[in-house]
Motif scaffolding. Structure first.
Motif, PDB file in Angstrom:
ATOM      1  N   SER A   5       0.845  -1.204   0.000  1.00 22.56           N
ATOM      2  CA  SER A   5       0.000   0.000   0.000  1.00 22.56           C
ATOM      3  C   SER A   5       0.873   1.244   0.000  1.00 22.56           C
ATOM      4  O   SER A   5       0.566   2.235  -0.667  1.00 22.56           O
ATOM      5  N   HIS A   6       1.965   1.191   0.777  1.00 18.43           N
ATOM      6  CA  HIS A   6       2.885   2.338   0.792  1.00 18.43           C
ATOM      7  C   HIS A   6       3.436   2.591  -0.612  1.00 18.43           C
ATOM      8  O   HIS A   6       3.533   3.726  -1.056  1.00 18.43           O
ATOM      9  N   TYR A   7       3.804   1.512  -1.287  1.00 12.96           N
ATOM     10  CA  TYR A   7       4.350   1.632  -2.649  1.00 12.96           C
ATOM     11  C   TYR A   7       3.342   2.330  -3.556  1.00 12.96           C
ATOM     12  O   TYR A   7       3.672   3.299  -4.259  1.00 12.96           O
ATOM     13  N   PRO A  32      11.524   1.778   4.718  1.00 12.58           N
ATOM     14  CA  PRO A  32      11.299   1.754   6.166  1.00 12.58           C
ATOM     15  C   PRO A  32      10.923   0.363   6.701  1.00 12.58           C
ATOM     16  O   PRO A  32      11.179   0.057   7.873  1.00 12.58           O
ATOM     17  N   ASP A  33      10.355  -0.493   5.835  1.00 12.19           N
ATOM     18  CA  ASP A  33       9.967  -1.841   6.278  1.00 12.19           C
ATOM     19  C   ASP A  33      11.061  -2.881   6.030  1.00 12.19           C
ATOM     20  O   ASP A  33      10.886  -4.045   6.404  1.00 12.19           O
ATOM     21  N   PHE A  34      12.194  -2.489   5.428  1.00 15.99           N
ATOM     22  CA  PHE A  34      13.281  -3.448   5.182  1.00 15.99           C
ATOM     23  C   PHE A  34      13.732  -4.156   6.469  1.00 15.99           C
ATOM     24  O   PHE A  34      13.959  -5.370   6.448  1.00 15.99           O
ATOM     25  N   GLY A  71      14.336   2.579  10.726  1.00 14.06           N
ATOM     26  CA  GLY A  71      13.623   2.616   9.444  1.00 14.06           C
ATOM     27  C   GLY A  71      12.441   3.575   9.451  1.00 14.06           C
ATOM     28  O   GLY A  71      12.132   4.194   8.432  1.00 14.06           O
ATOM     29  N   HIS A  72      11.789   3.704  10.603  1.00 11.10           N
ATOM     30  CA  HIS A  72      10.580   4.542  10.691  1.00 11.10           C
ATOM     31  C   HIS A  72      10.840   5.869  11.396  1.00 11.10           C
ATOM     32  O   HIS A  72       9.890   6.521  11.853  1.00 11.10           O
ATOM     33  N   SER A  73      12.116   6.254  11.478  1.00  9.85           N
ATOM     34  CA  SER A  73      12.453   7.502  12.174  1.00  9.85           C
ATOM     35  C   SER A  73      12.236   8.717  11.258  1.00  9.85           C
ATOM     36  O   SER A  73      12.888   8.845  10.222  1.00  9.85           O
ATOM     37  N   LEU A 101       6.660  10.080   4.168  1.00 11.09           N
ATOM     38  CA  LEU A 101       5.239   9.818   3.893  1.00 11.09           C
ATOM     39  C   LEU A 101       4.836   8.431   4.403  1.00 11.09           C
ATOM     40  O   LEU A 101       3.738   8.255   4.946  1.00 11.09           O
ATOM     41  N   HIS A 102       5.747   7.453   4.277  1.00  9.50           N
ATOM     42  CA  HIS A 102       5.511   6.105   4.815  1.00  9.50           C
ATOM     43  C   HIS A 102       5.204   6.188   6.316  1.00  9.50           C
ATOM     44  O   HIS A 102       4.211   5.631   6.791  1.00  9.50           O
ATOM     45  N   SER A 103       6.058   6.915   7.053  1.00  5.69           N
ATOM     46  CA  SER A 103       5.853   7.033   8.506  1.00  5.69           C
ATOM     47  C   SER A 103       4.554   7.767   8.824  1.00  5.69           C
ATOM     48  O   SER A 103       3.843   7.406   9.767  1.00  5.69           O
ATOM     49  N   LEU A 105       1.857   7.711   7.129  1.00  3.53           N
ATOM     50  CA  LEU A 105       0.727   6.816   6.883  1.00  3.53           C
ATOM     51  C   LEU A 105       0.648   5.716   7.947  1.00  3.53           C
ATOM     52  O   LEU A 105      -0.442   5.228   8.265  1.00  3.53           O
ATOM     53  N   ASP A 106       1.806   5.317   8.495  1.00  4.31           N
ATOM     54  CA  ASP A 106       1.811   4.302   9.563  1.00  4.31           C
ATOM     55  C   ASP A 106       1.308   4.873  10.882  1.00  4.31           C
ATOM     56  O   ASP A 106       0.679   4.166  11.685  1.00  4.31           O
ATOM     57  N   PHE A 107       1.631   6.130  11.138  1.00  5.34           N
ATOM     58  CA  PHE A 107       1.378   6.766  12.439  1.00  5.34           C
ATOM     59  C   PHE A 107      -0.045   6.537  12.977  1.00  5.34           C
ATOM     60  O   PHE A 107      -0.206   6.123  14.125  1.00  5.34           O
ATOM     61  N   ALA A 114       2.915  -0.122  17.540  1.00  6.26           N
ATOM     62  CA  ALA A 114       3.293   1.241  17.105  1.00  6.26           C
ATOM     63  C   ALA A 114       4.813   1.399  17.019  1.00  6.26           C
ATOM     64  O   ALA A 114       5.556   0.854  17.836  1.00  6.26           O
ATOM     65  N   HIS A 115       5.247   2.153  16.027  1.00 11.39           N
ATOM     66  CA  HIS A 115       6.678   2.411  15.841  1.00 11.39           C
ATOM     67  C   HIS A 115       7.106   3.654  16.624  1.00 11.39           C
ATOM     68  O   HIS A 115       6.285   4.510  16.942  1.00 11.39           O
ATOM     69  N   ARG A 116       8.433   3.745  16.859  1.00  9.93           N
ATOM     70  CA  ARG A 116       8.981   4.958  17.506  1.00  9.93           C
ATOM     71  C   ARG A 116       9.379   5.926  16.395  1.00  9.93           C
ATOM     72  O   ARG A 116      10.542   5.973  15.987  1.00  9.93           O
ATOM     73  N   PRO A 202       3.811  -6.184  11.705  1.00 15.94           N
ATOM     74  CA  PRO A 202       3.736  -4.722  11.753  1.00 15.94           C
ATOM     75  C   PRO A 202       4.590  -4.129  10.647  1.00 15.94           C
ATOM     76  O   PRO A 202       5.779  -4.414  10.594  1.00 15.94           O
ATOM     77  N   SER A 203       3.989  -3.374   9.745  1.00 14.06           N
ATOM     78  CA  SER A 203       4.783  -2.821   8.652  1.00 14.06           C
ATOM     79  C   SER A 203       4.557  -1.330   8.528  1.00 14.06           C
ATOM     80  O   SER A 203       3.986  -0.728   9.385  1.00 14.06           O
TER      81      SER A 203
END
Ligand SMILES: [Zn+2]
Length: 203
Positions: A5-7, A32-34, A71-73, A101-103, A105-107, A114-116, A202-203
């Motif tokens: 979806s991010h792609y 970020p999901d690698f 990755g999600h910073s 933008l990835h982060s 959308l995840d937020f 949840a990511h930091r 969690p992605s």
């Protein structure tokens, strides 16, 4: 949010705003999901840990949590973005813009996974009441919105892509989503329904 979806969403937004940088935007959307892919590969293929403990125990070990946080910073991605802007390197700017933008959308769609997003400045996690996959946290509604958003933007991305291989991959993702959504989230009465709760990473 699911990585494909991010792609699609990142390419629809940033690819329309800045045509000609599909590769950088795609990489930034999935990079970020690698660490999560690497984690799964290591614990399953190399360490051969039991499947049941992967997302409940191994994933929460400090080493892997730090990899995922990097990755999600957002601060680290902003630093990269500013450096690329300073150097005038547009592919890099689009890469880091896509990662930010990835982060974003995840937020709003991660609950207990949840990511930091402010790492390394802060370890704060926004525990959203909404999860993109967990039915206990409006997962069915969130998955429906994600599914519809992706389906709505597939034609935009299809027009942005040039190679038949990329268009084929996009079509395959759309079909996979259609299959996954009808299997896991549509309220079709089935005797096996209760055992079909999705176990998303969690992605
Ligand atoms: Zn992610």
């Amino acid at each position: 949010m699911n990585t494909p979806s991010h792609y699609i969403l990142n390419l629809a937004v940033l690819g329309t705003l800045s045509p000609g940088f599909n590769g950088a935007i795609t990489l930034g959307a999935i990079a970020p999901d690698f660490p999560i892919f690497a984690f799964y590969l290591v614990v399953r293929a190399i360490e051969k840990r039991p499947k049941e403990t992967i997302w409940s125990e191994a994933y929460y070990e400090p080493f892997w949590q730090n990899c995922v946080a990097i990755g999600h910073s957002v601060p680290l991605a902003v630093l990269g973005l500013l450096a690329c802007l300073y150097c005038g390197w547009q592919p890099g700017t689009l890469f880091f813009g896509s990662a930010i933008l990835h982060s974003c959308l995840d937020f709003p769609v991660h609950n207990d996974d949840a990511h930091r997003h402010f790492f390394p400045i802060s370890d704060y996690r926004f525990i959203s009441p909404v999860s993109y996959w967990d039915p206990r946290h409006y997962g069915k509604i969130a998955a429906s919105i994600e599914f519809l958003l992706v389906l709505a933007t597939v034609p935009i991305v299809f027009n942005l892509l040039e190679s038949p291989i990329s268009k084929g991959i996009l079509g395959a993702i759309a079909l996979l989503y259609l299959w996954g959504y009808t299997r896991f989230y549509l309220p079709i009465p089935s005797p096996a329904k209760s055992s079909q709760t999705p176990q998303n990473p969690p992605s």
